[in-house]
Scaffold this active site. Structure first.
Site, mmCIF file in Angstrom:
data_model
loop_
_atom_site.group_PDB
_atom_site.id
_atom_site.type_symbol
_atom_site.label_atom_id
_atom_site.label_comp_id
_atom_site.label_asym_id
_atom_site.label_seq_id
_atom_site.Cartn_x
_atom_site.Cartn_y
_atom_site.Cartn_z
ATOM 1 N N LYS A 70 0.847 -1.203 0.000
ATOM 2 C CA LYS A 70 0.000 0.000 0.000
ATOM 3 C C LYS A 70 0.877 1.245 0.000
ATOM 4 O O LYS A 70 1.941 1.261 0.643
ATOM 5 C CB LYS A 70 -0.911 -0.041 1.235
ATOM 6 C CG LYS A 70 -1.999 1.030 1.276
ATOM 7 C CD LYS A 70 -2.908 0.818 2.490
ATOM 8 C CE LYS A 70 -4.018 1.859 2.550
ATOM 9 N NZ LYS A 70 -4.923 1.650 3.706
ATOM 10 N N SER A 145 -9.855 1.647 2.769
ATOM 11 C CA SER A 145 -8.986 2.433 1.915
ATOM 12 C C SER A 145 -7.906 1.627 1.189
ATOM 13 O O SER A 145 -7.305 2.145 0.245
ATOM 14 C CB SER A 145 -8.301 3.531 2.741
ATOM 15 O OG SER A 145 -7.417 2.958 3.689
ATOM 16 N N SER A 169 -9.895 -0.654 6.960
ATOM 17 C CA SER A 169 -9.320 -0.533 5.617
ATOM 18 C C SER A 169 -8.625 -1.765 5.063
ATOM 19 O O SER A 169 -8.280 -1.787 3.883
ATOM 20 C CB SER A 169 -8.343 0.632 5.573
ATOM 21 O OG SER A 169 -9.080 1.813 5.441
HETATM 22 N N1 GLN Z 1 -13.335 3.922 6.271
HETATM 23 C C1 GLN Z 1 -12.636 4.317 7.450
HETATM 24 C C2 GLN Z 1 -12.204 5.769 7.345
HETATM 25 O O1 GLN Z 1 -12.392 6.336 6.336
HETATM 26 C C3 GLN Z 1 -11.470 3.418 7.706
HETATM 27 C C4 GLN Z 1 -10.228 3.822 6.999
HETATM 28 C C5 GLN Z 1 -9.030 3.025 7.396
HETATM 29 O O2 GLN Z 1 -9.129 1.984 8.066
HETATM 30 N N2 GLN Z 1 -7.884 3.546 7.059
HETATM 31 O O3 GLN Z 1 -11.692 6.323 8.260
#
Ligand code: GLN
Length: 470
Positions: A70, A145, A169
Protein backbone atom coordinates in the site's frame (compact mmCIF):
# COMPACT_ATOMS: atom_id res chain seq x y z
CA UNK A 1 -8.52 -14.59 -11.63
CA UNK A 2 -5.96 -15.37 -8.94
CA UNK A 3 -2.23 -15.28 -9.56
CA UNK A 4 -1.36 -18.24 -7.29
CA UNK A 5 -0.77 -18.30 -3.54
CA UNK A 6 2.48 -17.89 -1.62
CA UNK A 7 2.78 -21.63 -1.02
CA UNK A 8 2.12 -22.35 -4.71
CA UNK A 9 4.92 -20.04 -5.83
CA UNK A 10 7.25 -21.17 -3.06
CA UNK A 11 6.93 -24.73 -4.39
CA UNK A 12 7.61 -23.55 -7.93
CA UNK A 13 10.65 -21.57 -6.81
CA UNK A 14 12.09 -24.24 -4.52
CA UNK A 15 11.77 -27.01 -7.09
CA UNK A 16 13.45 -24.77 -9.66
CA UNK A 17 10.39 -24.70 -11.93
CA UNK A 18 11.08 -20.98 -12.30
CA UNK A 19 13.50 -18.44 -10.85
CA UNK A 20 12.60 -15.47 -8.63
CA UNK A 21 13.48 -13.15 -11.51
CA UNK A 22 11.14 -15.07 -13.84
CA UNK A 23 8.37 -14.80 -11.27
CA UNK A 24 8.90 -11.03 -10.93
CA UNK A 25 8.92 -10.70 -14.71
CA UNK A 26 5.74 -12.72 -15.09
CA UNK A 27 4.04 -10.58 -12.50
CA UNK A 28 5.33 -7.37 -14.08
CA UNK A 29 3.96 -8.46 -17.47
CA UNK A 30 0.59 -9.27 -15.94
CA UNK A 31 0.46 -5.91 -14.18
CA UNK A 32 1.40 -4.05 -17.34
CA UNK A 33 -1.34 -5.78 -19.28
CA UNK A 34 -4.19 -5.66 -16.77
CA UNK A 35 -3.50 -2.73 -14.47
CA UNK A 36 -4.99 -0.10 -16.83
CA UNK A 37 -8.42 -1.71 -16.41
CA UNK A 38 -8.22 -1.89 -12.59
CA UNK A 39 -5.89 0.96 -11.55
CA UNK A 40 -4.81 -1.17 -8.60
CA UNK A 41 -1.17 0.00 -8.74
CA UNK A 42 -0.04 3.59 -8.98
CA UNK A 43 3.64 2.76 -9.50
CA UNK A 44 5.94 -0.25 -9.73
CA UNK A 45 9.66 -0.59 -10.32
CA UNK A 46 10.40 -3.78 -12.22
CA UNK A 47 14.14 -3.08 -12.44
CA UNK A 48 14.52 -2.72 -8.67
CA UNK A 49 12.48 -5.90 -8.06
CA UNK A 50 14.51 -7.85 -10.62
CA UNK A 51 17.72 -6.73 -8.94
CA UNK A 52 16.39 -7.99 -5.62
CA UNK A 53 15.15 -11.21 -7.21
CA UNK A 54 18.68 -11.92 -8.43
CA UNK A 55 19.80 -11.94 -4.77
CA UNK A 56 16.75 -13.80 -3.38
CA UNK A 57 17.48 -16.35 -0.66
CA UNK A 58 15.16 -19.29 -1.26
CA UNK A 59 15.97 -20.81 2.14
CA UNK A 60 13.94 -18.03 3.80
CA UNK A 61 10.19 -18.61 4.44
CA UNK A 62 9.15 -15.94 1.89
CA UNK A 63 12.23 -16.30 -0.32
CA UNK A 64 11.63 -14.91 -3.81
CA UNK A 65 7.99 -13.90 -3.21
CA UNK A 66 7.00 -10.47 -4.58
CA UNK A 67 4.42 -8.66 -2.42
CA UNK A 68 2.38 -5.54 -3.26
CA UNK A 69 2.60 -2.66 -0.78
CA UNK A 70 0.00 0.00 0.00
CA UNK A 71 1.22 3.46 -0.91
CA UNK A 72 1.30 4.65 2.74
CA UNK A 73 3.97 2.16 3.87
CA UNK A 74 7.50 3.49 3.31
CA UNK A 75 9.64 1.66 0.77
CA UNK A 76 13.22 2.84 0.53
CA UNK A 77 14.04 4.77 -2.66
CA UNK A 78 10.48 4.37 -3.94
CA UNK A 79 7.62 6.85 -4.11
CA UNK A 80 5.41 6.77 -0.98
CA UNK A 81 2.61 9.16 -1.77
CA UNK A 82 -0.42 7.96 0.17
CA UNK A 83 -2.22 8.53 -3.13
CA UNK A 84 -2.04 12.25 -2.40
CA UNK A 85 -0.95 15.16 -4.54
CA UNK A 86 0.76 16.68 -1.49
CA UNK A 87 3.31 13.84 -1.53
CA UNK A 88 3.90 13.85 -5.28
CA UNK A 89 7.66 13.51 -5.93
CA UNK A 90 8.23 12.19 -2.40
CA UNK A 91 10.70 9.31 -2.35
CA UNK A 92 11.00 7.50 0.96
CA UNK A 93 14.56 7.50 2.30
CA UNK A 94 13.95 4.38 4.41
CA UNK A 95 11.93 1.17 4.75
CA UNK A 96 9.07 0.76 7.21
CA UNK A 97 9.88 -1.89 9.84
CA UNK A 98 7.23 -4.20 8.33
CA UNK A 99 9.10 -3.93 5.03
CA UNK A 100 12.56 -4.60 6.49
CA UNK A 101 11.06 -7.66 8.19
CA UNK A 102 9.53 -8.91 4.93
CA UNK A 103 12.88 -8.43 3.21
CA UNK A 104 14.62 -10.30 6.04
CA UNK A 105 12.28 -13.23 5.35
CA UNK A 106 13.22 -13.14 1.67
CA UNK A 107 10.18 -11.33 0.23
CA UNK A 108 10.49 -8.74 -2.54
CA UNK A 109 8.31 -5.64 -2.05
CA UNK A 110 7.02 -4.87 -5.54
CA UNK A 111 4.56 -2.17 -6.52
CA UNK A 112 2.72 0.61 -4.71
CA UNK A 113 -1.01 0.00 -4.51
CA UNK A 114 -3.68 2.66 -4.91
CA UNK A 115 -5.68 3.78 -1.87
CA UNK A 116 -7.99 6.44 -0.54
CA UNK A 117 -5.82 9.50 0.06
CA UNK A 118 -4.07 9.15 3.44
CA UNK A 119 -6.23 6.04 4.04
CA UNK A 120 -9.35 8.17 4.51
CA UNK A 121 -12.26 6.46 2.83
CA UNK A 122 -14.13 3.23 2.24
CA UNK A 123 -14.32 3.04 -1.54
CA UNK A 124 -10.91 3.83 -3.04
CA UNK A 125 -12.46 6.81 -4.82
CA UNK A 126 -10.63 9.43 -2.71
CA UNK A 127 -7.34 8.91 -4.56
CA UNK A 128 -5.43 11.61 -6.41
CA UNK A 129 -4.58 8.84 -8.90
CA UNK A 130 -8.16 7.94 -9.77
CA UNK A 131 -10.50 5.24 -8.48
CA UNK A 132 -9.74 1.50 -8.50
CA UNK A 133 -12.24 -0.95 -9.99
CA UNK A 134 -13.50 -4.10 -8.27
CA UNK A 135 -12.06 -7.02 -10.25
CA UNK A 136 -15.17 -9.13 -9.63
CA UNK A 137 -17.38 -6.48 -11.22
CA UNK A 138 -15.66 -3.31 -12.47
CA UNK A 139 -18.85 -1.27 -12.15
CA UNK A 140 -18.38 -1.50 -8.38
CA UNK A 141 -15.80 -0.16 -5.95
CA UNK A 142 -13.25 -2.56 -4.42
CA UNK A 143 -13.76 -1.01 -0.97
CA UNK A 144 -11.16 1.02 0.86
CA UNK A 145 -8.99 2.43 1.92
CA UNK A 146 -6.65 -0.44 0.86
CA UNK A 147 -8.47 -0.48 -2.48
CA UNK A 148 -5.49 -1.26 -4.70
CA UNK A 149 -4.09 -3.96 -2.41
CA UNK A 150 -7.43 -5.80 -2.39
CA UNK A 151 -8.06 -5.35 -6.13
CA UNK A 152 -4.52 -6.47 -7.01
CA UNK A 153 -4.83 -9.70 -4.99
CA UNK A 154 -8.40 -10.46 -6.10
CA UNK A 155 -7.71 -9.51 -9.73
CA UNK A 156 -4.64 -11.71 -10.18
CA UNK A 157 -2.17 -8.80 -10.16
CA UNK A 158 -0.46 -9.75 -6.88
CA UNK A 159 0.24 -12.88 -4.89
CA UNK A 160 -0.57 -11.03 -1.66
CA UNK A 161 -0.33 -7.48 -0.35
CA UNK A 162 0.12 -5.32 2.72
CA UNK A 163 -2.55 -2.83 3.72
CA UNK A 164 -3.28 -0.70 6.74
CA UNK A 165 -6.41 -0.73 8.89
CA UNK A 166 -7.48 2.26 11.00
CA UNK A 167 -11.20 1.58 10.93
CA UNK A 168 -11.57 -1.37 8.56
CA UNK A 169 -9.32 -0.53 5.62
CA UNK A 170 -7.93 -4.06 5.34
CA UNK A 171 -11.02 -6.07 6.27
CA UNK A 172 -13.66 -4.13 4.32
CA UNK A 173 -11.93 -4.14 0.89
CA UNK A 174 -11.06 -7.82 1.49
CA UNK A 175 -14.79 -8.43 2.04
CA UNK A 176 -15.80 -6.48 -1.08
CA UNK A 177 -13.22 -8.27 -3.29
CA UNK A 178 -13.69 -11.81 -1.95
CA UNK A 179 -10.28 -12.29 -0.30
CA UNK A 180 -8.84 -12.63 3.22
CA UNK A 181 -7.80 -9.54 5.21
CA UNK A 182 -6.34 -9.47 8.73
CA UNK A 183 -6.02 -6.57 11.14
CA UNK A 184 -3.65 -7.70 13.89
CA UNK A 185 -3.96 -6.64 17.54
CA UNK A 186 -2.87 -3.03 18.06
CA UNK A 187 0.85 -3.16 18.82
CA UNK A 188 1.55 -6.47 17.02
CA UNK A 189 3.08 -4.80 13.95
CA UNK A 190 5.38 -1.81 14.20
CA UNK A 191 3.92 1.40 12.79
CA UNK A 192 7.39 2.77 12.07
CA UNK A 193 7.31 3.88 8.45
CA UNK A 194 3.52 3.69 8.14
CA UNK A 195 2.40 7.23 7.32
CA UNK A 196 0.17 8.07 10.29
CA UNK A 197 -3.55 8.65 9.85
CA UNK A 198 -4.83 8.04 13.41
CA UNK A 199 -1.90 6.71 15.42
CA UNK A 200 -3.94 5.11 18.22
CA UNK A 201 -5.95 3.06 15.68
CA UNK A 202 -3.58 2.35 12.75
CA UNK A 203 -2.25 -1.16 12.18
CA UNK A 204 -0.53 -2.85 9.20
CA UNK A 205 -1.74 -6.26 8.04
CA UNK A 206 -1.98 -8.71 5.10
CA UNK A 207 -4.52 -9.07 2.27
CA UNK A 208 -4.25 -12.57 0.83
CA UNK A 209 -5.99 -15.29 -1.16
CA UNK A 210 -6.27 -17.60 1.84
CA UNK A 211 -5.78 -17.84 5.60
CA UNK A 212 -2.45 -19.69 5.33
CA UNK A 213 -0.85 -16.87 3.33
CA UNK A 214 -2.07 -14.36 5.89
CA UNK A 215 -0.43 -16.40 8.68
CA UNK A 216 2.82 -16.61 6.69
CA UNK A 217 2.95 -12.83 6.31
CA UNK A 218 2.04 -12.24 9.96
CA UNK A 219 4.92 -14.52 10.97
CA UNK A 220 7.24 -12.16 9.12
CA UNK A 221 5.91 -8.72 10.09
CA UNK A 222 4.90 -9.05 13.76
CA UNK A 223 7.14 -8.35 16.73
CA UNK A 224 8.53 -5.66 18.99
CA UNK A 225 10.30 -2.68 17.45
CA UNK A 226 12.22 -0.12 19.48
CA UNK A 227 11.30 2.47 16.83
CA UNK A 228 7.57 2.29 17.72
CA UNK A 229 6.82 2.88 21.40
CA UNK A 230 3.35 1.33 20.97
CA UNK A 231 4.69 -1.94 19.61
CA UNK A 232 4.27 -4.79 22.07
CA UNK A 233 6.96 -6.87 23.73
CA UNK A 234 4.68 -9.90 23.78
CA UNK A 235 6.13 -13.06 22.27
CA UNK A 236 5.26 -13.63 18.65
CA UNK A 237 3.54 -17.01 18.29
CA UNK A 238 3.69 -19.16 15.16
CA UNK A 239 0.54 -17.88 13.43
CA UNK A 240 0.36 -21.15 11.47
CA UNK A 241 0.01 -23.16 14.70
CA UNK A 242 -3.79 -23.46 14.68
CA UNK A 243 -4.37 -23.97 10.95
CA UNK A 244 -6.12 -27.22 10.14
CA UNK A 245 -6.92 -27.89 13.83
CA UNK A 246 -10.36 -28.87 15.10
CA UNK A 247 -12.60 -26.13 16.44
CA UNK A 248 -14.88 -28.44 18.40
CA UNK A 249 -16.17 -26.76 21.54
CA UNK A 250 -14.99 -23.32 20.47
CA UNK A 251 -17.40 -20.72 21.89
CA UNK A 252 -18.46 -18.14 19.33
CA UNK A 253 -20.56 -15.09 20.14
CA UNK A 254 -23.09 -13.57 17.77
CA UNK A 255 -23.79 -9.97 18.83
CA UNK A 256 -27.49 -9.13 18.78
CA UNK A 257 -26.57 -5.65 17.53
CA UNK A 258 -24.83 -7.08 14.43
CA UNK A 259 -27.98 -8.69 12.98
CA UNK A 260 -29.35 -5.30 12.02
CA UNK A 261 -32.27 -4.71 9.67
CA UNK A 262 -29.88 -2.53 7.68
CA UNK A 263 -27.83 -5.54 6.56
CA UNK A 264 -28.29 -6.44 2.90
CA UNK A 265 -30.01 -9.80 2.19
CA UNK A 266 -26.75 -11.28 0.82
CA UNK A 267 -24.99 -10.29 4.04
CA UNK A 268 -27.69 -11.80 6.24
CA UNK A 269 -27.52 -15.00 4.20
CA UNK A 270 -23.72 -15.17 4.42
CA UNK A 271 -23.87 -14.79 8.19
CA UNK A 272 -26.47 -17.57 8.44
CA UNK A 273 -24.36 -19.86 6.25
CA UNK A 274 -21.27 -19.18 8.34
CA UNK A 275 -23.09 -19.93 11.57
CA UNK A 276 -24.37 -23.20 10.12
CA UNK A 277 -20.86 -24.14 8.98
CA UNK A 278 -19.43 -23.36 12.41
CA UNK A 279 -22.12 -25.42 14.11
CA UNK A 280 -21.37 -28.32 11.74
CA UNK A 281 -17.72 -28.05 12.80
CA UNK A 282 -18.69 -28.45 16.45
CA UNK A 283 -18.47 -24.82 17.59
CA UNK A 284 -21.04 -23.47 20.05
CA UNK A 285 -22.83 -20.31 19.00
CA UNK A 286 -24.19 -18.02 21.73
CA UNK A 287 -26.03 -14.75 21.38
CA UNK A 288 -24.17 -11.90 23.09
CA UNK A 289 -24.61 -8.15 23.36
CA UNK A 290 -22.26 -5.26 22.56
CA UNK A 291 -24.50 -2.49 23.91
CA UNK A 292 -22.45 0.51 22.71
CA UNK A 293 -22.45 -0.52 19.04
CA UNK A 294 -24.76 2.39 18.23
CA UNK A 295 -22.07 4.90 19.27
CA UNK A 296 -19.00 3.36 17.61
CA UNK A 297 -19.13 5.23 14.31
CA UNK A 298 -19.47 8.66 15.96
CA UNK A 299 -16.70 7.95 18.43
CA UNK A 300 -14.44 6.59 15.69
CA UNK A 301 -14.87 9.57 13.37
CA UNK A 302 -14.23 12.06 16.18
CA UNK A 303 -11.07 10.29 17.36
CA UNK A 304 -9.75 9.46 13.89
CA UNK A 305 -10.28 13.01 12.58
CA UNK A 306 -8.80 14.56 15.74
CA UNK A 307 -5.63 12.50 15.38
CA UNK A 308 -5.51 13.09 11.62
CA UNK A 309 -5.72 16.86 12.04
CA UNK A 310 -2.60 16.71 14.18
CA UNK A 311 -0.72 14.07 12.15
CA UNK A 312 -1.32 15.81 8.83
CA UNK A 313 -0.08 19.20 10.06
CA UNK A 314 3.42 18.12 8.99
CA UNK A 315 2.48 18.41 5.31
CA UNK A 316 3.16 22.11 4.99
CA UNK A 317 4.92 22.53 1.66
CA UNK A 318 8.30 22.90 3.38
CA UNK A 319 9.37 19.44 4.40
CA UNK A 320 7.81 17.01 1.91
CA UNK A 321 6.80 16.64 -1.69
CA UNK A 322 4.49 19.23 -3.18
CA UNK A 323 4.72 23.01 -2.74
CA UNK A 324 2.28 25.53 -4.24
CA UNK A 325 3.93 28.04 -6.56
CA UNK A 326 3.55 31.82 -6.74
CA UNK A 327 2.75 32.30 -3.06
CA UNK A 328 3.20 35.44 -1.03
CA UNK A 329 4.87 34.83 2.33
CA UNK A 330 4.93 31.83 4.67
CA UNK A 331 1.24 31.73 5.71
CA UNK A 332 0.18 31.94 2.09
CA UNK A 333 2.60 29.14 1.17
CA UNK A 334 1.18 26.90 3.90
CA UNK A 335 -2.42 27.54 3.05
CA UNK A 336 -2.12 27.37 -0.74
CA UNK A 337 -0.04 24.19 -0.53
CA UNK A 338 -2.58 22.53 1.76
CA UNK A 339 -5.55 23.87 -0.18
CA UNK A 340 -4.34 22.50 -3.50
CA UNK A 341 -2.32 19.53 -2.21
CA UNK A 342 -5.04 17.75 -0.20
CA UNK A 343 -8.23 16.33 -1.69
CA UNK A 344 -11.72 17.25 -0.40
CA UNK A 345 -12.20 14.30 1.99
CA UNK A 346 -8.83 14.89 3.68
CA UNK A 347 -9.65 18.57 4.12
CA UNK A 348 -13.08 17.73 5.52
CA UNK A 349 -11.46 15.51 8.13
CA UNK A 350 -8.74 18.01 9.08
CA UNK A 351 -11.45 20.61 9.62
CA UNK A 352 -13.65 18.20 11.62
CA UNK A 353 -10.67 17.11 13.69
CA UNK A 354 -9.55 20.66 14.40
CA UNK A 355 -13.09 21.53 15.45
CA UNK A 356 -13.53 18.64 17.90
CA UNK A 357 -10.18 19.48 19.51
CA UNK A 358 -10.82 23.23 19.78
CA UNK A 359 -11.01 24.58 23.31
CA UNK A 360 -14.75 25.28 23.28
CA UNK A 361 -15.74 21.83 21.96
CA UNK A 362 -13.04 19.50 23.28
CA UNK A 363 -15.10 18.22 26.23
CA UNK A 364 -18.30 17.89 24.23
CA UNK A 365 -16.73 15.86 21.42
CA UNK A 366 -13.19 14.56 21.84
CA UNK A 367 -13.30 13.82 25.58
CA UNK A 368 -16.71 12.19 25.19
CA UNK A 369 -15.59 10.06 22.29
CA UNK A 370 -12.71 8.80 24.44
CA UNK A 371 -15.22 7.77 27.12
CA UNK A 372 -17.25 5.92 24.50
CA UNK A 373 -14.05 4.24 23.37
CA UNK A 374 -13.49 2.89 26.90
CA UNK A 375 -17.08 1.64 27.04
CA UNK A 376 -16.69 -0.14 23.70
CA UNK A 377 -13.51 -1.83 24.95
CA UNK A 378 -15.40 -2.85 28.10
CA UNK A 379 -18.27 -4.33 26.03
CA UNK A 380 -15.70 -6.60 24.38
CA UNK A 381 -13.89 -7.61 27.55
CA UNK A 382 -17.28 -8.52 29.09
CA UNK A 383 -18.23 -10.51 25.99
CA UNK A 384 -14.92 -12.35 25.93
CA UNK A 385 -15.65 -13.67 29.43
CA UNK A 386 -18.38 -15.78 27.80
CA UNK A 387 -17.01 -16.54 24.34
CA UNK A 388 -13.67 -17.12 22.61
CA UNK A 389 -14.48 -15.27 19.40
CA UNK A 390 -17.15 -13.03 17.94
CA UNK A 391 -18.68 -13.46 14.49
CA UNK A 392 -20.51 -10.88 12.40
CA UNK A 393 -20.60 -9.25 9.01
CA UNK A 394 -17.55 -7.29 7.84
CA UNK A 395 -19.73 -4.69 6.12
CA UNK A 396 -23.51 -4.19 6.01
CA UNK A 397 -23.64 -4.45 2.20
CA UNK A 398 -21.62 -5.82 -0.71
CA UNK A 399 -19.49 -3.31 -2.69
CA UNK A 400 -21.42 -0.17 -3.74
CA UNK A 401 -21.38 1.08 -7.33
CA UNK A 402 -18.45 3.24 -8.46
CA UNK A 403 -19.20 6.97 -8.48
CA UNK A 404 -22.48 6.51 -6.67
CA UNK A 405 -23.44 10.12 -6.10
CA UNK A 406 -26.46 9.20 -4.00
CA UNK A 407 -24.28 8.27 -1.01
CA UNK A 408 -23.50 11.18 1.35
CA UNK A 409 -20.21 11.11 3.29
CA UNK A 410 -22.26 10.31 6.41
CA UNK A 411 -23.83 7.23 4.78
CA UNK A 412 -20.37 6.05 3.76
CA UNK A 413 -19.13 6.54 7.36
CA UNK A 414 -22.06 4.59 8.81
CA UNK A 415 -21.14 1.51 6.78
CA UNK A 416 -17.98 1.22 8.95
CA UNK A 417 -20.09 0.11 11.92
CA UNK A 418 -18.77 -3.48 12.06
CA UNK A 419 -15.10 -2.75 11.44
CA UNK A 420 -14.31 0.28 13.64
CA UNK A 421 -15.00 -1.47 16.99
CA UNK A 422 -11.86 -3.64 16.61
CA UNK A 423 -9.73 -0.53 16.13
CA UNK A 424 -11.33 1.34 19.04
CA UNK A 425 -10.73 -1.67 21.31
CA UNK A 426 -7.36 -2.68 19.78
CA UNK A 427 -8.60 -6.19 18.89
CA UNK A 428 -7.52 -8.44 16.04
CA UNK A 429 -10.04 -9.11 13.27
CA UNK A 430 -10.22 -11.09 10.05
CA UNK A 431 -12.52 -10.89 7.07
CA UNK A 432 -13.04 -14.18 5.26
CA UNK A 433 -14.94 -14.60 1.98
CA UNK A 434 -18.22 -16.50 2.31
CA UNK A 435 -19.06 -18.33 -0.94
CA UNK A 436 -21.88 -16.73 -2.95
CA UNK A 437 -24.22 -18.39 -5.42
CA UNK A 438 -23.96 -15.30 -7.60
CA UNK A 439 -23.29 -11.61 -7.42
CA UNK A 440 -20.68 -9.67 -5.50
CA UNK A 441 -18.46 -11.15 -2.78
CA UNK A 442 -19.49 -10.96 0.87
CA UNK A 443 -17.06 -11.34 3.76
CA UNK A 444 -17.74 -12.42 7.30
CA UNK A 445 -15.71 -11.14 10.20
CA UNK A 446 -14.21 -12.87 13.22
CA UNK A 447 -13.01 -10.76 16.16
CA UNK A 448 -10.80 -12.11 18.95
CA UNK A 449 -9.46 -10.87 22.28
CA UNK A 450 -6.15 -8.99 22.10
CA UNK A 451 -3.26 -11.26 21.01
CA UNK A 452 -5.57 -14.23 20.30
CA UNK A 453 -4.76 -14.25 16.57
CA UNK A 454 -3.73 -17.92 16.59
CA UNK A 455 -7.19 -19.00 17.71
CA UNK A 456 -8.84 -16.54 15.33
CA UNK A 457 -6.87 -17.97 12.40
CA UNK A 458 -7.64 -21.51 13.53
CA UNK A 459 -11.37 -20.88 13.30
CA UNK A 460 -11.00 -18.91 10.06
CA UNK A 461 -9.08 -21.74 8.41
CA UNK A 462 -11.63 -24.33 9.58
CA UNK A 463 -14.40 -22.21 8.12
CA UNK A 464 -12.45 -21.67 4.91
CA UNK A 465 -12.05 -25.43 4.53
CA UNK A 466 -15.72 -26.06 5.26
CA UNK A 467 -16.70 -23.45 2.65
CA UNK A 468 -14.42 -24.89 -0.02
CA UNK A 469 -15.71 -28.41 0.66
CA UNK A 470 -19.28 -27.40 -0.18
N1 GLN B 1 -13.34 3.92 6.27
C1 GLN B 1 -12.64 4.32 7.45
C2 GLN B 1 -12.20 5.77 7.34
O1 GLN B 1 -12.39 6.34 6.34
C3 GLN B 1 -11.47 3.42 7.71
C4 GLN B 1 -10.23 3.82 7.00
C5 GLN B 1 -9.03 3.02 7.40
O2 GLN B 1 -9.13 1.98 8.07
N2 GLN B 1 -7.88 3.55 7.06
O3 GLN B 1 -11.69 6.32 8.26
Amino acid sequence: MHFGTISHWRRQLCTGALSPAELVQELADTIKQHNPALNAYISWDTEAALAEAAQADLSKPLGGIPLAIKDNICLQNQPTRCASRILENFISPYDATAISRLRAMGAIPFGRTNMDEFAMGSTGENSAFGATANPVNPAHVPGGSSSGSAAAVAGGLAIAALGSDTGGSIRQPASHCGIVGVKPTYGRVSRYGLVAYASSLDQIGPLTQNVEDAALILNAICGHDAKDSTSTRKDVPDFMAGLGQSIKGCRIGLPREYSSEGNAPAVKAALQRSIRALTDLGAEITEISLPHTEAVVSAYYIIACAEASSNLSRFDGIRYGYRAQGTNGLDDLYSKTRETGFGPEVKRRIILGTYVLSSGYYDAYYARAQKVRSLVARDFSEAFKQVDLIIGPTAPTPAPLLHDKTMTPLQVYLADIYTVPANLAGLPGISLPCPQESGLPVGIQLLAPPFAEVNMLRVASALEQQFSAR
